[in-house]
Design a protein around this motif. Structure first.
Motif, PDB file in Angstrom:
ATOM      1  N   THR A  44       0.826  -1.207   0.000  1.00 53.05           N
ATOM      2  CA  THR A  44       0.000   0.000   0.000  1.00 53.05           C
ATOM      3  C   THR A  44       0.860   1.256   0.000  1.00 53.05           C
ATOM      4  N   GLN A  86      -7.450   0.459  -0.184  1.00 54.23           N
ATOM      5  CA  GLN A  86      -7.646  -0.855   0.439  1.00 54.23           C
ATOM      6  C   GLN A  86      -8.801  -0.780   1.441  1.00 54.23           C
ATOM      7  N   ASP A 163      -5.929  -1.762  -5.072  1.00 53.10           N
ATOM      8  CA  ASP A 163      -5.455  -2.290  -3.788  1.00 53.10           C
ATOM      9  C   ASP A 163      -6.515  -3.193  -3.156  1.00 53.10           C
ATOM     10  N   GLU A 164      -6.326  -4.500  -3.326  1.00 57.98           N
ATOM     11  CA  GLU A 164      -7.229  -5.504  -2.734  1.00 57.98           C
ATOM     12  C   GLU A 164      -8.701  -5.219  -2.981  1.00 57.98           C
TER      13      GLU A 164
HETATM   14 MG   LIG Z   1      -2.059  -2.756   2.121  1.00 59.35          MG
END
Ligand SMILES: [Mg+2]
Ligand SMILES: Nc1ncnc2c1ncn2[C@@H]1O[C@H](COP(=O)(O)OP(=O)(O)OP(=O)(O)O)[C@@H](O)[C@H]1O
Lengths: 242, 327
Positions: A44, A86, A163-164
């Motif tokens: 991240t 995220q 991000d995810e």
């Molecule tokens: Mg992360």
């Protein structure tokens, strides 16, 4: 052809703790590049630096042939680099539609003067049409994840940092999102994709970069990465649990 | 899509009709033999409404709570006063009020907008008090003893009244436009999450500086209109902390972040303020403090929030009785 993104010897310290150490890699235009690594590996942080919201301690980032190491996030977006978060960060009191409208207006711009149709299309694309007029705060976790993606897509990135985007989604929902990512790539968007789910990585990525404790462990095609003993060791327990 | 846009159109028409009616009523009211005292109170309320609507653009829509709007109000007041004394037409003097306040907003905004939330609020108190102290000691504006406007000709209360009405109408139109516009969307995004706004292309500092400039201009004009009417101003008044508090209180009472809220708040404050001060000379500020806490705790959208709930409540009863009569 030179790579779309190149990261060179990137280092980031947070109060003495190195979140990233000498990380270098390149992303070719049109690729989906996976970025994996255990919790706290620095994924991240790397995204935040590329997207301009955090500045690095040292190292350089080159995008489209230009040095963009210390740009601001709104400059990054206008140049075509946009990220998702995220932990979702919707504009809570605004409607789903308004959230996406902002991305459309302040990113690389709407296709025409009237944005209504384009916003509707983006919302349908991620399956948010039915909650378009609800305040973003009232959406369930899965829908907030989709909104995060929709809002970023509305900015029309050339390089999308995800991000995810699949965490917390069911298997079916995940497959829908992965299909969407492949479609986006099909339209020429390059994607850098952080994900813990190995199945997702294996089925979408052309190349994978592995981070561990802020350092690049290895990189290569997904099959090679999956069988790399060093990667398995870094992930030990995690892969076993999957 | 068609259905949604015509629905939007109808909604807009209702609102335009509502505001138009209010404007017409206020426009013809003085011709129905209302007392000069009521005219004066309405004038005061209208001047406050300009500042209230202006503050709401920064505080309500953009979420930057400033305790420093007395700076703009006071600078506008002094600029207009000196302009008129220098022989300028009042409208030219008000233009200068707006420009001076706008300029000040940039000097104040550049350093303070780097601060977030309560830190920004505290910084604006500091700036505002510093300006008041400077103005109290500045000799060419009369220092603490104030500044007098010597305007030739007879005092015409209605001229002042219509000036205030005109500028408050302009303020409401600007506010309504902002609530609908792309610019307004970016301001709301900054209020909700400044970093996330930057992450989809909004330049938060630029957005804040722009809306601050707009709000300061309007507040400066309000100060100018007031100064011309009062014909005498002094730093403790126009630059006083209570002026900053009043300008922040009105939109919060009425409903921050809405178009109607600051107007409602301005009317309420403008009409009851004097009575309240007369009735509770020591405690009226305490009363406002308590009111503020109640609003923030129970209904952040102020009067417009209560009205919205009331409407929801009536609609529920209506629907219930309708289904009951069908069943
Ligand atoms: Mg992360
Ligand atoms: N703003 C910050 N201040 C201080 N330390 C930070 C900050 N952001 C991240 N860190 C630290 O940097 C390291 C890397 O964090 P980062 O969030 O980049 O990891 P990650 O790979 O995204 O992990 P995860 O898989 O859990 O999301 C961690 O040790 C984290 O605690």
């Amino acid at each position: 052809m030179p790579p779309l993104l190149s990261v060179e010897r990137l280092t980031k310290y947070f109060a003495g703790l190195a979140a990233l150490k000498d990380v270098s890699f390149e992303v070719e235009e049109g690729q989906i590049c996976g970025l994996i690594g255990p919790n706290g590996a620095g994924k991240t942080t790397l995204f935040s630096i590329i997207a301009g919201s955090v500045s690095p301690s040292s190292g350089t980032i080159t995008y489209s042939g230009k040095d963009v190491t210390r740009w601001k996030s709104f400059q990054a977006v206008r140049a075509g680099v946009a990220r998702t978060h995220q932990i979702t960060r919707p504009f809570r009191s605004m409607t789903t539609r308004q959230n996406v409208e902002i991305g459309l207006h302040f990113g690389r711009g709407p296709a025409s003067g009237s944005t209504w149709g384009e916003v509707a299309e983006i919302l349908e694309g991620v399956g948010l049409g039915r909650v378009a007029d609800r305040p973003a705060a009232s959406l369930c976790v899965g829908d907030q994840k989709r909104l995060e993606l929709a809002r970023t897509l509305a900015a029309k990135p050339k390089l999308l940092l995800c991000d995810e985007v699949c965490s917390g989604l069911t298997e079916t929902e995940m497959n829908e999102v992965l299909d969407l990512l492949r479609r986006i790539r099909g339209r020429g968007t390059t994607i850098l994709y952080v994900e813990h789910n190995m199945r997702a990585i294996m089925s979408t990525c052309d190349q994978v970069v592995v981070l561990n404790f802020g350092e690049k462990l290895t990189e290569g095609p997904p099959l090679k990465i999956q069988n790399d003993p060093a990667v398995i060791e870094a992930y030990l327990g995690k892969t076993a649990a999957d | 899509m068609r259905a949604a846009s015509t629905q939007m159109g109808r909604f807009l028409n209702y609102r335009v009709a509502g505001w138009g009616t209010l404007l017409i009523v206020l426009g013809i009211l003085p011709w129905f033999g209302i007392s000069s005292n009521l005219t004066r109170l309405l004038f005061t309320a209208l001047v406050w409404i300009i500042a209230s609507v202006a503050w709401n653009l920064l505080g309500g829509v953009t979420g930057q709570v400033s305790f420093g709007f007395a700076v703009f109000y006071g600078l506008g007041a002094y600029a207009a006063a000196m302009g008129i004394n220098g022989g300028l037409h009042p409208l030219a003097a008000f233009t200068i009020s707006g420009l001076v306040a706008a300029l000040a907003s940039i000097f104040i905004g550049l350093p303070t907008f780097r601060l977030r939330g309560p830190y920004f609020a505290i910084a604006t108190i500091g700036v505002s008090e510093a300006v008041r102290v400077v103005m109290t000691n500045l000799s060419f504006t009369g220092g603490a003893s104030g500044y007098r406007i010597a305007e030739h000709g007879r005092f015409r209360p209605l001229e002042h009244y219509y000036t205030a009405l005109g500028f408050s109408a302009v303020a409401v139109v600007i506010s309504a436009w902002i609530h609908e516009s792309k610019f307004g969307l970016s301001l709301q995004a900054v209020r909700e999450d400044e970093e996330a706004a930057a992450d989809i292309g909004v330049n938060p500092l630029k957005a804040k500086l722009m809306v601050h400039l707009l709000a300061a201009t309007l507040t400066g004009i309000a100060g100018g209109v007031y100064a011309r009417y009062a014909a005498y101003i002094h730093p403790q008044g126009v630059f006083g902390f209570h002026t900053s508090v009043a300008i922040l209180l009105m939109p919060i009472i009425g409903g921050a972040g809405t178009v109607a809220g600051p107007v409602i708040g301005g009317f309420v404050y403008g009409l009851v303020q004097e009575e309240l001060v007369a009735a509770f000379p020591q405690f009226h500020l305490l009363l406002y403090g308590a009111l503020l806490i109640v609003i923030i705790l129970f209904e952040p959208r102020g009067v417009t929030g209560w009205l919205g709930r009331l409407r929801g409540f009536i609609e529920r009863i209506w629907r219930k009785s309708a289904t009951a009569s069908v069943g």
